[in-house]
Scaffold this active site. Structure first.
Site, PDB file in Angstrom:
ATOM      1  CD  GLU A 290      38.284  45.292  51.608  1.00 49.43           C
ATOM      2  OE1 GLU A 290      39.165  45.756  50.876  1.00 49.43           O
ATOM      3  OE2 GLU A 290      38.235  44.115  51.946  1.00 49.43           O
ATOM      4  N   GLY A 423      46.775  51.856  49.370  1.00 51.11           N
ATOM      5  CA  GLY A 423      47.689  51.700  48.244  1.00 51.11           C
ATOM      6  C   GLY A 423      46.901  51.433  46.980  1.00 51.11           C
ATOM      7  CG  MET A 425      39.212  49.055  46.809  1.00 50.46           C
ATOM      8  SD  MET A 425      39.270  47.940  48.244  1.00 50.46           S
ATOM      9  CE  MET A 425      37.857  46.886  47.910  1.00 50.46           C
ATOM     10  CD  GLU A 426      40.111  43.947  47.280  1.00 52.17           C
ATOM     11  OE1 GLU A 426      40.940  44.862  47.471  1.00 52.17           O
ATOM     12  OE2 GLU A 426      39.651  43.253  48.203  1.00 52.17           O
ATOM     13  CG  ASN A 427      36.805  49.121  43.975  1.00 48.14           C
ATOM     14  OD1 ASN A 427      36.374  48.993  45.100  1.00 48.14           O
ATOM     15  ND2 ASN A 427      37.673  50.064  43.654  1.00 48.14           N
ATOM     16  CG  HIS A 459      47.484  42.513  46.889  1.00 49.99           C
ATOM     17  ND1 HIS A 459      47.979  41.832  47.970  1.00 49.99           N
ATOM     18  CD2 HIS A 459      46.279  43.010  47.271  1.00 49.99           C
ATOM     19  CE1 HIS A 459      47.108  41.922  48.965  1.00 49.99           C
ATOM     20  NE2 HIS A 459      46.065  42.629  48.566  1.00 49.99           N
ATOM     21  CD  GLU A 460      44.695  45.751  45.201  1.00 46.08           C
ATOM     22  OE1 GLU A 460      43.569  45.276  45.431  1.00 46.08           O
ATOM     23  OE2 GLU A 460      45.488  46.083  46.116  1.00 46.08           O
ATOM     24  CG  HIS A 463      42.122  41.134  46.407  1.00 41.73           C
ATOM     25  ND1 HIS A 463      41.808  40.295  47.445  1.00 41.73           N
ATOM     26  CD2 HIS A 463      42.931  42.096  46.927  1.00 41.73           C
ATOM     27  CE1 HIS A 463      42.407  40.733  48.544  1.00 41.73           C
ATOM     28  NE2 HIS A 463      43.103  41.814  48.252  1.00 41.73           N
ATOM     29  CD  GLU A 482      43.333  42.152  51.765  1.00 39.70           C
ATOM     30  OE1 GLU A 482      44.297  42.019  50.984  1.00 39.70           O
ATOM     31  OE2 GLU A 482      42.334  42.852  51.499  1.00 39.70           O
TER      32      GLU A 482
HETATM   33 ZN   LIG Z   1      44.230  43.131  49.368  1.00 41.68          ZN
END
Ligand SMILES: [Zn+2]
Length: 1020
Positions: A290, A423, A425-427, A459-460, A463, A482
């Site tokens: 991303e 920080g 990543m939401e893969n 957060h992740e 997502h 986001e």
């Molecule tokens: Zn995010």
């Protein structure tokens, strides 16, 4: 259909519709030259023009065209040094035609110039407003000037940044064979596509690939045909040229074989080495796609709206583990100790969510309703993953219940990557984190670490639904990803980790975001974007925190139930699809049954930049309210001439007296002004209850006085959020002269009685900012008077602090904050106590324990001595805990010795001994303090090209580096210096939003000093 005509038509159509090229050509010059594979974006028009002219000589007409352009004052060709060099290279041929002009030449030249001028006048002045579909705001350019040319000299059949919609990807099969020692990989990708509109070409993204073979096969024929591929690197696009027209409604399979380098940056498929505890060199590779880097790992349709399924196969060494989004389907042993892992086919998803990792890892796992949740880390760190696992399990259960949608995969991996820039990543199914974020060691991780870990995992995970299951069509709506993930992060934590009081962090971030949004350089959270650096620029606090705050405001206004219903409906309606903001508001309107037009309300917030200032005045039982745009910049020439800004504001308020605080009252202000009936006369009114709304409130004099009085009598009739909100608003208003600065200080006079963290945090933030400005301009005496005043307010709190880890998370945060303040300013024997702890620690060779919450403060005090600094540095290289490492690094960067600071920044940038991912933390820390604040900026200037190469121009880390090194400048000299530096880079760099923001912040600091310095010295 005629094979020759089709591409030609496509070019023509796209030329007319083209916008960015044209605008770029007229306005944006080239960047300074970068390595071709480093070019993330470029002003496409300029490059196109050069390529269009061919790599050899300009012919006379073209040369004259340029002269004519100059005559017309169109100096665009000259603005970029890169382009200028290439152009003058052509022109300064020693036997140039016009160097010693003959009469004939002059006549010919003059004639040609006249013709050219006329042509250009016609082309440039007449048609652009007349012949485009959308009028003047879409400028057009004569077709002949921009004609994308592929690397082999042929016409490239597509001239837009966005991909055509004629061909859609359905399924990818990706085979990869990385070699982590040579840092190269071989790959092949089979893409099944569906043709929606007959075409001769398939246009997709590819960056930095050596493509060796391309074949195309129709679904109805078994015959594979080798086909030509055209490459157009400046847009990172390739075009597959079919031998026969591709027919509407038919499916085809495209196979591309290629090789490439594994990236040494933090983007794409990147690799690095680290040394493990036994000093052995280890290889590791991971992905970060991303927003735009999937295309550098494999040729693909790299836009978030173009979803497809993925089958991934990776060849790895036996001792390595390979992970991808999906669970592993099979492992096949191959020759020479190699293994091929195949992963199950994924659900439909966007390319930026694809991920794979190869390295030595161990894991800890737990089952949650049929999904196996695992935390992976390198083997020596596996002892630090338990806390993350427990947290992830709880949060996954929470989100599945809240959304009423199961997580769709059988496994969910969270991986601590030894070197990672973001920080986390939401893969989908394969979340990646910085080690410092997700590893937790109860002996060295502080409350702040625990909060961060929990927030980031929440957060992740959020997502996985908001972003992965339902995705924005294009990056203009990034805030849907986001903003929601950020909102849900705090929402979930309040529900299931309430003891962490993370709303304090949210308020803190929100105040800073509002400040950023009050600048002229701000943007609407939904903004149109095209270029890579514009897309990268969307990853700023506005998308995250303004987005989250708007959702919080909406939730408070509609009630929690209605809000939840609407988002469940939205997720169900759009699962596996791509959406725009309107789709979200439609779901809300469906739930509110049109009794309330949520779309209309919310568009006033998402489509305009900035935020409203609500001014209130009480008269008897009536509250008169009015709204205007809040701008920090008070210089009249920068005030927008348009004063029609209007927001639909859910105004909430509480009042003193009978109904105080129990029942927050809400009233929608959708006009410039209005009147609220309070039903009775009350002693005070506080608007924007609990800071649930995204606006600033200014009260009439007597209303401020009433609130200040109430805070002094009994602050606790207002919530801590409300008290922090009042402190924030009054200081921001004082900054623009709406309230005398003295009144802001009057308001915080109650702080001696304050017991909560959020208001003290905000008061310290505001006063430290003033201190920093005074100190950096050498007003030492005034700065110390300021510290004395604040110290008097907080003295009792500071005295009560113990050097321990006792108390609730909120109390422990407050302790960190207060002792840091005290030691920073040498108050109340703080440094003596800290130094003693440090000496004990050093004497025990680092085995003696230091209370975690004061560890950073203790290290910072210790780092002031030569011996302490060296000891800390040696510990930095040997200890295991990432949390502790960060604390040490911050201490090292707080040294007063500029040589040490320079060495630290340099080592960080080199990335061998200290990971480059820490650089923005180091620069920010160096830049904040007096000894380093000029040095940090010098370093950024000196290393600019390296920084841009390493982190990419538009990235979040570059935003932080520039802000961190300039935000405390407050003189005109510095303003012009910073401005000149960025102007000299390139116009595109100068126009970056974060550059404009940095300049505006310096202007505001100047303005603040001009406005307040005199009065401050007279009464402080
Ligand atoms: Zn995010």
């Amino acid at each position: 259909m005629d094979r020759l005509q089709l591409p030609r038509n496509m070019i023509e159509n796209s030329m007319f519709e083209e916008e960015p090229d044209v605008v770029d050509l007229a306005k944006e010059p080239c960047l300074h030259p970068l390595e071709p594979d480093e070019v993330e974006y470029e002003p496409r028009g300029s490059r196109l023009l050069v390529r269009g002219l061919g790599e050899h000589e300009m012919d006379e007409d073209e040369e004259d065209y340029e002269s004519s352009a100059k005559l017309l004052g169109m100096s665009f060709m000259n603005r970029s040094s890169g382009l200028r060099n290439s152009v003058t290279g052509y022109r300064q041929s020693p036997d140039g035609v016009c160097s010693v002009p003959s009469v004939r030449t002059i006549v010919v030249c003059a004639f040609v110039i006249m013709v050219a001028v006329s042509v250009i006048m016609v082309i440039y002045l007449l048609p652009r407003c007349t012949f485009t579909k959308e009028g003047c705001h879409k400028m057009s350019l004569p077709m002949g000037l921009i004609q994308p040319v592929a690397t082999n000299g042929k016409v490239f059949p597509w001239a837009q940044a966005r991909l055509p919609t004629a061909v859609m990807p359905v399924r990818y099969e990706l085979n990869l064979h990385p070699n982590l020692t040579s840092m190269t990989f071989r790959g092949s990708v089979l893409i099944s596509v569906q043709v929606l509109k007959a075409t001769w070409n398939i246009i997709l993204h590819s960056k930095g690939h050596n493509i060796s073979r391309v074949t195309l096969r129709s679904a109805v024929s078994s015959q594979e045909q080798q086909v030509e591929i055209l490459e157009y690197p400046s847009r990172q696009q390739v075009a597959v040229v079919a031998r026969q027209a591709l027919l509407e409604g038919h499916n085809y399979t495209l196979k591309i074989e290629y090789s490439a380098n594994i990236s040494r940056s933090f983007y794409g498929f990147y690799g690095f080495t680290y040394t493990d505890e036994s000093k052995e060199k280890k290889y590791f590779a991971a992905t970060q796609f991303e927003p735009l880097a999937a295309r550098s790992a494999f040729p693909c349709f790299d836009e978030p709206g173009l979803k497809a399924t993925f089958i991934i196969r990776i060849i790895r060494d036996e001792q390595h583990t390979a992970l991808s989004n999906m669970p592993k389907k099979s492992s096949v042993l191959m020759e020479e100790g190699l293994v091929q892992d195949e992963f199950f086919e994924s659900v439909k998803m966007s390319t930026y969510l694809v991920a794979f990792i190869v390295g030595e890892m161990k894991n800890l796992s737990q089952d949650v309703n049929g999904t196996l949740v695992s935390i992976y880390a390198r083997p020596e760190k596996i002892g630090q993953v338990q806390h993350a696992l427990e947290t992830a399990v709880k949060l996954l259960e929470f989100f599945q219940n809240y959304f009423e949608i199961q997580f769709p995969y059988k496994k969910l991996d969270l991986v601590a990557i030894p070197d990672f820039q973001a920080g986390a990543m939401e893969n989908w199914g394969l979340l990646t984190f910085q080690e410092a974020t997700v590893l937790y060691d109860s002996n060295t991780s502080s409350v702040a670490n625990a909060r961060l870990l929990t927030k980031v995992i929440a957060h992740e995970l959020a997502h996985q639904w908001f972003g992965n299951l339902v995705t924005m069509k294009w990056w203009n709506d990034l805030w849907l990803n986001e903003g929601f993930a950020t909102f849900l992060e705090f929402f979930a934590l309040e529900k299931i980790f309430g003891e962490l009081s993370t709303y304090e962090d949210f308020l803190d971030a929100l105040f800073k975001t509002m400040k950023k949004d009050s600048l002229n350089s701000s943007r609407p959270i939904s903004s149109s974007v095209q270029s890579s650096e514009q897309i990268e620029g969307m990853f700023d606090s506005l998308s995250y925190f303004k987005g989250a705050s708007l959702l919080l405001m909406l939730k408070t206004y509609l009630s929690e139930d209605v809000f939840q219903h609407a988002i469940i409906l939205y997720l169900h309606n759009h699962s596996y699809a791509s959406i725009q903001s309107d789709d979200l508001w439609d779901s809300f309107n469906e739930v509110t049954n049109q009794t309330l037009d949520v779309k209309k309300i919310m568009k006033t917030w998402t489509l305009q930049k900035g935020l409203p200032l609500v001014t209130v005045q009480r008269k008897g039982k009536e509250l008169f309210v009015q709204q205007e745009k809040f701008l920090l910049n008070i210089k009249p020439e920068i005030q927008p001439s348009d004063i029609s800004h209007l927001w639909h504001i859910p105004l909430s308020y509480i009042t003193g007296g009978r109904n105080n605080s129990k029942y927050p009252l809400v009233s929608l202000l959708d006009k410039k002004s209005g009147v609220i009936n309070l039903t009775e006369e009350v002693p005070w009114v506080k608007v924007n209850t609990n800071m649930n709304g995204y606006y600033i409130v200014h009260y009439a004099d007597e209303d401020w006085e009433a609130l200040i009085k109430q805070l002094k009598i009994d602050p606790f009739v207002l919530s801590d959020k409300d008290r922090a909100n009042l402190i924030n608003n009054i200081f921001e208003l004082a900054g623009v002269g709406k309230v005398p600065l003295q009144r802001a200080f009057d308001l915080i006079d109650y702080l001696g009685n304050e017991t909560h963290t959020a208001p003290i945090t905000e008061a310290l933030f505001q006063t430290e900012l003033i201190f920093n400005l005074l100190e950096k301009q050498g007003h030492m005496e005034l700065a110390s008077r300021l510290v004395t005043r604040v110290f008097k307010l907080l003295q009792n709190h500071i005295k009560q602090q113990t050097w321990t880890d006792e108390g609730t998370p909120s109390m422990r945060e407050l302790r960190s904050l207060l002792l840091e303040f005290a030691c920073n300013h040498n108050l109340e024997n703080c440094t003596t106590a800290a130094m003693k702890l440090f000496d004990d620690w050093m004497a025990s060779n680092g085995t003696h324990s230091i209370p975690i919450d004061v560890m950073t403060t203790v290290f910072k005090v210790g780092a002031k001595t030569e011996k302490g600094w060296s000891f800390l540095l040696s510990k930095y290289f040997t200890i295991d805990s990432e949390a502790k490492k960060n604390k040490i690094l911050e201490a090292l960067a707080s040294s007063d010795d500029v040589r040490k600071l320079y060495w630290l920044m340099k080592s960080c940038l080199e990335g061998d001994t200290i990971r480059a991912q820490k650089l923005s933390l180091v620069i920010k820390t160096v830049g904040r303090r007096f000894p380093g604040h000029l040095l940090a900026w010098d370093f950024v200037k000196e290393k600019w090209n390296r920084l841009v190469q390493k982190f990419l121009l538009g990235s979040y880390i570059m935003q932080n580096i520039v802000a961190g090194s300039t935000h405390l400048f407050s003189t005109k000299t510095h303003l012009s210096e910073v401005q000149a530096f960025f102007e000299n880079q390139s116009e595109a760099t100068f126009r970056l939003r974060y550059v404009q923001e940095a300049l505006e912040v310096i202007q505001l600091n100047i303005q603040w000093m001009e406005k307040n310095l005199k009065t401050l010295s007279s009464w402080l």
